[in-house]
Write a protein that holds these residues in place. Structure first.
Motif, mmCIF file in Angstrom:
data_model
loop_
_atom_site.group_PDB
_atom_site.id
_atom_site.type_symbol
_atom_site.label_atom_id
_atom_site.label_comp_id
_atom_site.label_asym_id
_atom_site.label_seq_id
_atom_site.Cartn_x
_atom_site.Cartn_y
_atom_site.Cartn_z
ATOM 1 N N LEU A 97 24.585 -86.088 37.048
ATOM 2 C CA LEU A 97 25.514 -85.017 37.419
ATOM 3 C C LEU A 97 26.395 -84.653 36.222
ATOM 4 O O LEU A 97 26.695 -83.474 35.992
ATOM 5 C CB LEU A 97 26.374 -85.448 38.612
ATOM 6 N N GLY A 98 26.798 -85.665 35.441
ATOM 7 C CA GLY A 98 27.576 -85.394 34.248
ATOM 8 C C GLY A 98 26.800 -84.557 33.247
ATOM 9 O O GLY A 98 27.343 -83.619 32.642
ATOM 10 N N ARG A 99 25.512 -84.882 33.071
ATOM 11 C CA ARG A 99 24.678 -84.123 32.145
ATOM 12 C C ARG A 99 24.482 -82.694 32.643
ATOM 13 O O ARG A 99 24.567 -81.736 31.860
ATOM 14 C CB ARG A 99 23.324 -84.819 32.002
ATOM 15 N N GLU A 100 24.216 -82.523 33.943
ATOM 16 C CA GLU A 100 24.039 -81.182 34.496
ATOM 17 C C GLU A 100 25.304 -80.346 34.322
ATOM 18 O O GLU A 100 25.239 -79.150 33.995
ATOM 19 C CB GLU A 100 23.672 -81.282 35.974
ATOM 20 N N THR A 101 26.459 -80.970 34.528
ATOM 21 C CA THR A 101 27.726 -80.253 34.355
ATOM 22 C C THR A 101 27.914 -79.832 32.913
ATOM 23 O O THR A 101 28.336 -78.707 32.625
ATOM 24 C CB THR A 101 28.892 -81.147 34.805
ATOM 25 N N ALA A 102 27.599 -80.726 31.975
ATOM 26 C CA ALA A 102 27.742 -80.401 30.554
ATOM 27 C C ALA A 102 26.771 -79.303 30.134
ATOM 28 O O ALA A 102 27.137 -78.398 29.370
ATOM 29 C CB ALA A 102 27.519 -81.654 29.718
ATOM 30 N N GLY A 144 29.589 -91.669 34.993
ATOM 31 C CA GLY A 144 28.938 -90.370 35.017
ATOM 32 C C GLY A 144 29.369 -89.423 33.928
ATOM 33 O O GLY A 144 28.535 -88.846 33.234
ATOM 34 N N ALA A 145 30.691 -89.252 33.747
ATOM 35 C CA ALA A 145 31.172 -88.244 32.804
ATOM 36 C C ALA A 145 30.827 -88.611 31.370
ATOM 37 O O ALA A 145 30.261 -87.807 30.626
ATOM 38 C CB ALA A 145 32.682 -88.061 32.971
ATOM 39 N N GLY A 146 31.169 -89.834 30.960
ATOM 40 C CA GLY A 146 30.927 -90.221 29.570
ATOM 41 C C GLY A 146 29.459 -90.197 29.200
ATOM 42 O O GLY A 146 29.049 -89.572 28.219
ATOM 43 N N GLY A 147 28.635 -90.888 30.015
ATOM 44 C CA GLY A 147 27.217 -90.978 29.704
ATOM 45 C C GLY A 147 26.496 -89.655 29.792
ATOM 46 O O GLY A 147 25.495 -89.442 29.100
ATOM 47 N N GLY A 148 26.974 -88.734 30.633
ATOM 48 C CA GLY A 148 26.301 -87.457 30.790
ATOM 49 C C GLY A 148 26.764 -86.389 29.826
ATOM 50 O O GLY A 148 25.966 -85.563 29.360
ATOM 51 N N ILE A 149 28.057 -86.381 29.501
ATOM 52 C CA ILE A 149 28.622 -85.299 28.685
ATOM 53 C C ILE A 149 28.496 -85.582 27.190
ATOM 54 O O ILE A 149 28.250 -84.673 26.390
ATOM 55 C CB ILE A 149 30.101 -85.077 29.070
ATOM 56 N N ALA A 150 28.665 -86.846 26.788
ATOM 57 C CA ALA A 150 28.704 -87.173 25.361
ATOM 58 C C ALA A 150 27.462 -86.724 24.590
ATOM 59 O O ALA A 150 27.582 -86.164 23.496
ATOM 60 C CB ALA A 150 28.926 -88.681 25.187
ATOM 61 N N PRO A 151 26.216 -86.948 25.102
ATOM 62 C CA PRO A 151 25.057 -86.485 24.336
ATOM 63 C C PRO A 151 25.028 -84.978 24.122
ATOM 64 O O PRO A 151 24.594 -84.502 23.068
ATOM 65 C CB PRO A 151 23.861 -86.949 25.189
ATOM 66 N N VAL A 152 25.509 -84.204 25.100
ATOM 67 C CA VAL A 152 25.521 -82.750 24.955
ATOM 68 C C VAL A 152 26.516 -82.337 23.877
ATOM 69 O O VAL A 152 26.230 -81.455 23.049
ATOM 70 C CB VAL A 152 25.858 -82.084 26.301
ATOM 71 N N ILE A 153 27.687 -82.958 23.855
ATOM 72 C CA ILE A 153 28.671 -82.658 22.813
ATOM 73 C C ILE A 153 28.113 -83.009 21.435
ATOM 74 O O ILE A 153 28.279 -82.251 20.465
ATOM 75 C CB ILE A 153 29.979 -83.423 23.086
ATOM 76 N N ALA A 154 27.434 -84.149 21.339
ATOM 77 C CA ALA A 154 26.838 -84.544 20.055
ATOM 78 C C ALA A 154 25.783 -83.536 19.612
ATOM 79 O O ALA A 154 25.699 -83.191 18.430
ATOM 80 C CB ALA A 154 26.234 -85.936 20.182
ATOM 81 N N GLU A 155 24.964 -83.054 20.551
ATOM 82 C CA GLU A 155 23.943 -82.067 20.214
ATOM 83 C C GLU A 155 24.578 -80.783 19.691
ATOM 84 O O GLU A 155 24.112 -80.198 18.705
ATOM 85 C CB GLU A 155 23.081 -81.768 21.438
ATOM 86 N N LEU A 156 25.638 -80.330 20.340
ATOM 87 C CA LEU A 156 26.316 -79.111 19.895
ATOM 88 C C LEU A 156 26.891 -79.286 18.498
ATOM 89 O O LEU A 156 26.839 -78.369 17.671
ATOM 90 C CB LEU A 156 27.424 -78.747 20.886
ATOM 91 N N ALA A 157 27.455 -80.464 18.223
ATOM 92 C CA ALA A 157 28.055 -80.703 16.909
ATOM 93 C C ALA A 157 27.003 -80.763 15.811
ATOM 94 O O ALA A 157 27.192 -80.216 14.714
ATOM 95 C CB ALA A 157 28.870 -81.995 16.935
ATOM 96 N N THR A 158 25.870 -81.428 16.075
ATOM 97 C CA THR A 158 24.840 -81.550 15.047
ATOM 98 C C THR A 158 24.171 -80.212 14.765
ATOM 99 O O THR A 158 23.614 -80.018 13.679
ATOM 100 C CB THR A 158 23.775 -82.576 15.452
ATOM 101 N N GLU A 159 24.216 -79.283 15.714
ATOM 102 C CA GLU A 159 23.671 -77.946 15.463
ATOM 103 C C GLU A 159 24.443 -77.233 14.357
ATOM 104 O O GLU A 159 23.902 -76.346 13.698
ATOM 105 C CB GLU A 159 23.689 -77.121 16.750
ATOM 106 N N THR A 160 25.697 -77.602 14.149
ATOM 107 C CA THR A 160 26.497 -77.035 13.063
ATOM 108 C C THR A 160 26.528 -77.961 11.848
ATOM 109 O O THR A 160 27.361 -77.789 10.959
ATOM 110 C CB THR A 160 27.938 -76.768 13.540
ATOM 111 N N ASN A 161 25.629 -78.950 11.823
ATOM 112 C CA ASN A 161 25.478 -79.891 10.714
ATOM 113 C C ASN A 161 26.671 -80.827 10.553
ATOM 114 O O ASN A 161 26.921 -81.363 9.470
ATOM 115 C CB ASN A 161 25.227 -79.158 9.392
ATOM 116 N N ALA A 162 27.411 -81.044 11.642
ATOM 117 C CA ALA A 162 28.495 -82.021 11.593
ATOM 118 C C ALA A 162 27.916 -83.430 11.651
ATOM 119 O O ALA A 162 26.837 -83.653 12.195
ATOM 120 C CB ALA A 162 29.464 -81.804 12.746
ATOM 121 N N LEU A 163 28.642 -84.363 11.089
ATOM 122 C CA LEU A 163 28.280 -85.781 11.157
ATOM 123 C C LEU A 163 28.913 -86.349 12.422
ATOM 124 O O LEU A 163 30.124 -86.216 12.624
ATOM 125 C CB LEU A 163 28.821 -86.496 9.920
ATOM 126 N N VAL A 164 28.115 -86.969 13.303
ATOM 127 C CA VAL A 164 28.607 -87.429 14.605
ATOM 128 C C VAL A 164 28.486 -88.946 14.698
ATOM 129 O O VAL A 164 27.383 -89.491 14.583
ATOM 130 C CB VAL A 164 27.841 -86.765 15.765
#
Length: 409
Positions: free
Chosen positions: A88-93, A119-139
C-alpha cells in the motif's frame, strides 16, 4: 592511476556551485529519527520528513520545528497510515510521483532515513530513491531493521523492502534494532537506546558533509565520491572508530574492529570501493595517518579503490575519529550500473548471449567466474519427485540460477 592509489583532488573553483545535500526521514520510524536528532544545522544540508499519517507528522511540530514536513497523498490516504502494508505504501508513492519529485530532487546527495518492516518506509523509500537517481543524485539510505520480538512477518517485510531499496540506492546502511538491545544497559531509557542508532546515522551524514563542504587537508570532490558508487545492489560496509593518546593507531583500529555494525549479516566483510574520512587532531602526524590507512586497506579493502578525506581539528590534538563507508560489487552483478558508460555498448543480443572463448574445441568459462553444475543436474536424489513450485518459481533450482546471478571469485 592504480586502483588502490589515493587520489588527491584540488580544491574546487570558487565559481563552482557548492555541493548540496538533503536528509529525508520517511514513515514513522524515519521521521522520529530525524526529530530526535538534536544537532546544529549543517551548511548546505536540507532536512525533511514524509509520511501519509497526519497525526504522526503533527506530533513533530513542537519537537522539530526546523524540519520540512510533507503529508503524502492527503486526498488518496485522507491522512491515514498505511497500516503496516508496504504494498500500500508503494502504491501510494507511485500514485504521488508528481508530489514526491520536487522533494526527492534538487540535491547532489540524498540521504534517506527509513525504518523497514512497516508500510510507509518500505513502500515509499524506493520510489523516492528512483526519482533522485533519475536526476543523477547520489542516494545513500540508512535503514533500521525490526526487533526480533516484532515477529517473522515484519522481518520478512523488512527483508523484501531491503532488496527493493538496494536496487534503487547507491548504498544502503542497515542498522538492526537488535543491536540496540545488545548495547543497552538496564538503566538506559528506550529513547536513549533509539538515539544511538540516530547517532550512527548522523556520523555518516556528517562525514560525507565534511568531505565535500569543509576545507580539508586531503580533499575529495563529488566526482571522486561518485567513483565509489558505480553499481547498485551490493552489500555495504559501514563502521566508526576513534582513538587518542600515545597508541592512537592501535586504539582506533580496535574500536573499528569492535564496531557492532561490522558484525551483522547484512554487512560486507571486504569491499571493492572504500571511502575513509579521518578527522585528526592537530598533533597527529602524517606517518600516523599513513600507518592507519595501510592497516585499514589491508584488512577491509586489499584490492579496492580507496578514497580518503582528511581534516584537522584543534579540539582534541591527540585524537582521531574515523568513518568507513564501502561498497561491494558482489550481489550487484544482476543490476545495471547507475551511470552508463559513454563508450559504445554492444546491442543486448550481443552482450547477453556472448559465449566464452573456445580453446581446444571446448568452451572455457571465464576465469573470474565460479562454475556450477548445469540446471538439469541440480535435483540429484530428488529427480523422481514432484517439483517444488511457489508463485510460478521452481524452488528446486538454486537462487543464483533463478535470478541469473554470477558468483565472482
Amino acid at each position: 592511476m592504480d586502483s588502490t592509489e589515493l587520489p588527491l583532488s584540488t580544491p574546487p573553483s570558487p565559481d563552482a556551485p557548492p555541493v548540496t545535500l538533503k536528509l529525508i526521514g520517511i514513515g514513522g520510524g524515519g521521521s522520529n529519527a530525524l526529530a530526535r536528532l538534536a544537532h546544529a544545522p549543517l551548511d548546505g544540508l536540507a532536512t525533511a520528513i514524509i509520511d501519509t499519517d497526519r497525526k504522526a507528522l503533527d506530533r513533530h511540530d513542537a519537537d522539530a520545528p526546523h524540519l520540512e514536513k510533507h503529508l503524502l497523498a492527503p486526498a488518496l490516504r485522507r491522512g491515514l497510515s498505511t497500516g503496516g502494508d508496504p504494498d500500500l505504501g508503494r502504491e501510494t508513492a507511485e500514485a504521488s510521483r508528481e508530489q514526491l519529485a520536487p522533494i526527492a530532487t534538487g540535491a547532489d546527495i540524498l540521504f534517506l532515513a527509513v525504518s523497514l518492516g512497516g508500510g510507509a518506509g518500505g513502500g515509499i523509500a524506493p520510489v523516492i530513491a528512483e526519482l533522485a537517481t533519475e536526476t543523477n543524485a547520489l542516494v545513500i539510505a540508512f535503514a533500521t531493521l525490526p526487533f526480533s520480538f516484532e515477529g517473522p512477518r515484519r522481518a520478512r517485510q523488512a527483508g523484501e523492502s531491503l532488496l527493493e531499496l538496494r536496487r534503487a540506492c547507491d548504498a544502503v546502511i542497515t542498522l538492526p534494532n537488535d543491536l540496540l538491545l545488545q548495547q543497552t544497559d538496564d538503566t538506559e531509557s528506550a529513547t536513549d537506546a533509539l538515539r544511538r542508532a540516530d547517532e550512527w546515522m548522523l556520523r555518516g551524514v556528517c562525514s560525507i558533509h565534511s568531505i565535500l563542504r569543509r576545507p580539508n587537508l586531503i580533499n575529495l570532490d563529488l566526482a571522486a565520491l561518485r567513483r565509489a558508487f558505480v553499481t547498485r545492489g551490493g552489500k555495504t560496509l559501514y563502521a566508526l572508530g576513534s582513538g587518542s593518546g600515545g597508541n592512537v593507531v592501535a586504539q582506533t583500529l580496535e574500536t573499528l574492529r569492535m564496531c557492532p555494525l561490522l558484525h551483522i549479516p547484512e554487512a560486507a566483510r571486504k569491499v571493492d570501493h572504500l571511502i575513509v574520512n579521518i578527522i585528526a587532531g592537530s598533533s597527529i602526524t602524517l606517518p600516523v595517518i599513513n600507518e592507519l590507512m595501510r592497516e585499514i586497506t589491508a584488512h577491509y579493502a586489499r584490492d579496492a579503490h580507496v578514497l580518503m578525506g582528511t581534516s584537522i581539528t584543534h579540539d582534541h590534538p591527540d585524537a582521531i575519529q574515523i568513518c568507513l563507508l564501502g561498497t561491494t560489487d558482489m550481489g550487484a552483478r544482476a543490476t545495471s550500473s547507475r551511470r552508463p558508460s559513454k563508450t559504445a555498448v554492444a546491442p543486448p543480443e550481443q552482450t547477453e548471449n556472448k559465449k566464452p572463448p573456445v580453446q581446444n574445441g571446448s568452451l572455457k568459462p571465464s576465469q573470474d567466474e565460479f562454475t556450477f553444475a548445469s540446471a538439469d543436474q541440480q535435483r540429484g536424489t530428488f529427480e523422481n519427485s514432484d517439483r517444488n513450485l511457489f508463485e510460478d518459481q521452481d524452488l528446486d533450482r538454486p537462487t543464483y540460477l533463478r535470478r541469473g546471478i554470477k558468483i565472482q571469485l
